[in-house]
Design a protein around this motif. Structure first.
Motif, PDB file in Angstrom:
ATOM      1  N   ARG A 171     -68.152  75.454 -74.074  1.00 25.62           N
ATOM      2  CA  ARG A 171     -67.029  76.208 -73.754  1.00 25.62           C
ATOM      3  C   ARG A 171     -65.743  75.526 -73.200  1.00 25.62           C
ATOM      4  O   ARG A 171     -64.983  76.219 -72.877  1.00 25.62           O
ATOM      5  N   CYS A 172     -65.757  74.277 -73.243  1.00 23.18           N
ATOM      6  CA  CYS A 172     -65.063  73.361 -72.547  1.00 23.18           C
ATOM      7  C   CYS A 172     -63.591  73.001 -73.335  1.00 23.18           C
ATOM      8  O   CYS A 172     -63.130  72.002 -73.160  1.00 23.18           O
ATOM      9  N   TYR A 173     -63.573  73.802 -74.379  1.00 26.69           N
ATOM     10  CA  TYR A 173     -62.417  73.552 -75.281  1.00 26.69           C
ATOM     11  C   TYR A 173     -61.301  74.316 -75.065  1.00 26.69           C
ATOM     12  O   TYR A 173     -61.474  75.673 -74.963  1.00 26.69           O
ATOM     13  N   PHE A 174     -60.040  73.890 -75.242  1.00 26.28           N
ATOM     14  CA  PHE A 174     -58.922  74.927 -75.342  1.00 26.28           C
ATOM     15  C   PHE A 174     -58.861  75.563 -76.771  1.00 26.28           C
ATOM     16  O   PHE A 174     -58.779  74.928 -77.414  1.00 26.28           O
ATOM     17  N   ASP A 175     -58.719  76.977 -76.834  1.00 25.25           N
ATOM     18  CA  ASP A 175     -58.804  77.554 -78.137  1.00 25.25           C
ATOM     19  C   ASP A 175     -57.469  78.017 -78.731  1.00 25.25           C
ATOM     20  O   ASP A 175     -57.390  78.651 -79.695  1.00 25.25           O
ATOM     21  N   ASN A 176     -56.534  77.844 -77.857  1.00 24.27           N
ATOM     22  CA  ASN A 176     -55.203  77.944 -78.334  1.00 24.27           C
ATOM     23  C   ASN A 176     -54.979  79.490 -78.326  1.00 24.27           C
ATOM     24  O   ASN A 176     -53.933  80.108 -79.166  1.00 24.27           O
ATOM     25  N   GLN A 177     -55.584  80.139 -77.784  1.00 26.09           N
ATOM     26  CA  GLN A 177     -55.564  81.761 -77.506  1.00 26.09           C
ATOM     27  C   GLN A 177     -55.539  82.298 -76.231  1.00 26.09           C
ATOM     28  O   GLN A 177     -54.988  83.128 -75.891  1.00 26.09           O
ATOM     29  N   SER A 178     -56.166  81.439 -75.299  1.00 24.09           N
ATOM     30  CA  SER A 178     -56.391  82.171 -74.004  1.00 24.09           C
ATOM     31  C   SER A 178     -55.899  81.504 -72.947  1.00 24.09           C
ATOM     32  O   SER A 178     -55.711  80.137 -73.169  1.00 24.09           O
ATOM     33  N   ARG A 179     -55.411  82.043 -71.753  1.00 22.62           N
ATOM     34  CA  ARG A 179     -54.883  81.536 -70.729  1.00 22.62           C
ATOM     35  C   ARG A 179     -55.835  81.135 -69.618  1.00 22.62           C
ATOM     36  O   ARG A 179     -55.384  80.754 -68.602  1.00 22.62           O
ATOM     37  N   VAL A 180     -57.032  81.402 -69.918  1.00 22.07           N
ATOM     38  CA  VAL A 180     -58.158  81.102 -69.054  1.00 22.07           C
ATOM     39  C   VAL A 180     -58.837  79.915 -69.524  1.00 22.07           C
ATOM     40  O   VAL A 180     -59.626  79.875 -70.738  1.00 22.07           O
ATOM     41  N   LEU A 181     -59.004  78.784 -69.116  1.00 24.51           N
ATOM     42  CA  LEU A 181     -59.657  77.556 -69.419  1.00 24.51           C
ATOM     43  C   LEU A 181     -60.869  77.429 -68.771  1.00 24.51           C
ATOM     44  O   LEU A 181     -61.157  77.907 -67.674  1.00 24.51           O
ATOM     45  N   PHE A 182     -61.905  76.568 -69.479  1.00 20.71           N
ATOM     46  CA  PHE A 182     -63.214  76.436 -68.806  1.00 20.71           C
ATOM     47  C   PHE A 182     -63.306  74.905 -68.845  1.00 20.71           C
ATOM     48  O   PHE A 182     -63.431  74.515 -69.947  1.00 20.71           O
ATOM     49  N   GLY A 183     -63.394  74.168 -67.693  1.00 22.10           N
ATOM     50  CA  GLY A 183     -63.585  72.792 -67.586  1.00 22.10           C
ATOM     51  C   GLY A 183     -64.978  72.535 -67.441  1.00 22.10           C
ATOM     52  O   GLY A 183     -65.702  73.255 -66.521  1.00 22.10           O
ATOM     53  N   LEU A 184     -65.498  71.352 -68.036  1.00 23.04           N
ATOM     54  CA  LEU A 184     -66.846  70.608 -67.735  1.00 23.04           C
ATOM     55  C   LEU A 184     -66.865  69.619 -66.742  1.00 23.04           C
ATOM     56  O   LEU A 184     -65.746  68.642 -66.831  1.00 23.04           O
ATOM     57  N   GLY A 185     -67.623  69.731 -65.874  1.00 19.74           N
ATOM     58  CA  GLY A 185     -67.531  68.701 -64.934  1.00 19.74           C
ATOM     59  C   GLY A 185     -68.109  67.433 -65.153  1.00 19.74           C
ATOM     60  O   GLY A 185     -69.011  67.438 -65.858  1.00 19.74           O
ATOM     61  N   ILE A 186     -67.412  66.289 -64.645  1.00 17.91           N
ATOM     62  CA  ILE A 186     -67.804  64.870 -65.007  1.00 17.91           C
ATOM     63  C   ILE A 186     -68.416  64.068 -64.028  1.00 17.91           C
ATOM     64  O   ILE A 186     -68.347  63.049 -63.616  1.00 17.91           O
TER      65      ILE A 186
END
Length: 262
Positions: A171-186
């Motif tokens: 789910r950690c991809y910007f989908d060019n549609q939403s203003r809510v992002l989901f980052g993956l912890g590194i």
């Protein structure tokens, strides 16, 4: 001009304009985002962020630094933040007192959440010339209601995601549609920590014109505790981006991409 020919001429102009607008819309719709990465950092490890930025500058990188407890920063730390901003990085918000948004809002209400966690942060950062347009949830704690509340205050917000699912299921991809992002912890302490895995996500992004969103906390040479990301992880990510002609994004860069496609 004969009335018949006048009507024909007007009709020609109208159809030409419509055709141009339609072609413009198709061109915008067909635009593909350049594959890349949005690296983000949470909390207030300003000294460590600044040092890491000097190590990574040879990759022409940029990142978003989400700051919490802004009132605790020293003048030297504020100056370093200003330098980071001047070099093309973004400074975002991460909470005034760093509360878990969803349970706090549920127990205390919208007004109390904004007055306790959001408005003091915005006002304090504005006073120091940090106008913020993005926000990252402390602890990744969010729900649909807090998203709605915060999207009235910020252009774009970032939550978190976890796990080491195959790249096409992440789910950690910007989908060019939403203003809510989901980052993956590194950070090294996360179960999904694996440099080869992180690079596989970038490989998938490259093949599918996507942007991977990562988040970290404290950059260190060698991790000894939780919420630390080793330099070697950041270097591997930045080198992959550079070697594969991909792009570095700030979080607000992604908001502009989302907005401009409409």
């Amino acid at each position: 001009m004969n009335l018949k020919y006048a009507f024909a001429f007007v009709a020609f102009l109208f159809l030409t304009a419509c055709s141009k607008n339609e072609n413009d819309l198709i061109a915008v719709k067909d635009q593909k985002i350049q594959a890349g990465v949005a690296i983000t950092f949470d909390d207030n490890y300003v000294d460590e962020w600044y040092d890491a930025a000097k190590v990574l500058e040879k990759y022409n990188w940029k990142a978003t630094f989400f700051v919490s407890q802004f009132n605790t920063l020293s003048s030297k730390e504020l100056n370093k933040l200003k330098i980071l901003k001047h070099r093309g990085n973004e400074i975002g918000g991460h909470g005034w007192i760093h509360v878990k948004a969803a349970p706090f809002e549920k127990n205390n209400g919208k007004a109390s959440y904004l007055e306790t966690e959001i408005f003091p942060m915005i006002n304090s950062m504005n006073q120091k010339s940090f106008e913020i347009h993005s926000f990252a949830y402390p602890y990744g704690s969010r729900d649909a209601l807090t998203d709605t509340i915060l999207l009235n205050e910020f252009n774009i917000i970032r939550g978190t995601t976890y796990g080491n699912e195959p790249p096409h299921l992440q789910r950690c991809y910007f989908d060019n549609q939403s203003r809510v992002l989901f980052g993956l912890g590194i950070d090294n302490n996360y179960a999904q920590y694996s440099i080869p895995y992180f690079l596989s996500l970038l490989e998938y992004a490259k093949a599918n014109n996507k942007v991977v969103v990562f988040y970290a906390h404290k950059p260190v040479l060698k991790s000894k505790s939780k919420y630390e990301t080793e330099y070697k992880t950041l270097i591997a990510i930045c080198k992959y981006i550079q070697d594969n002609d991909m792009k570095f994004y700030t979080v607000s860069d992604l908001y502009l991409k989302e907005r401009n496609k409409k």
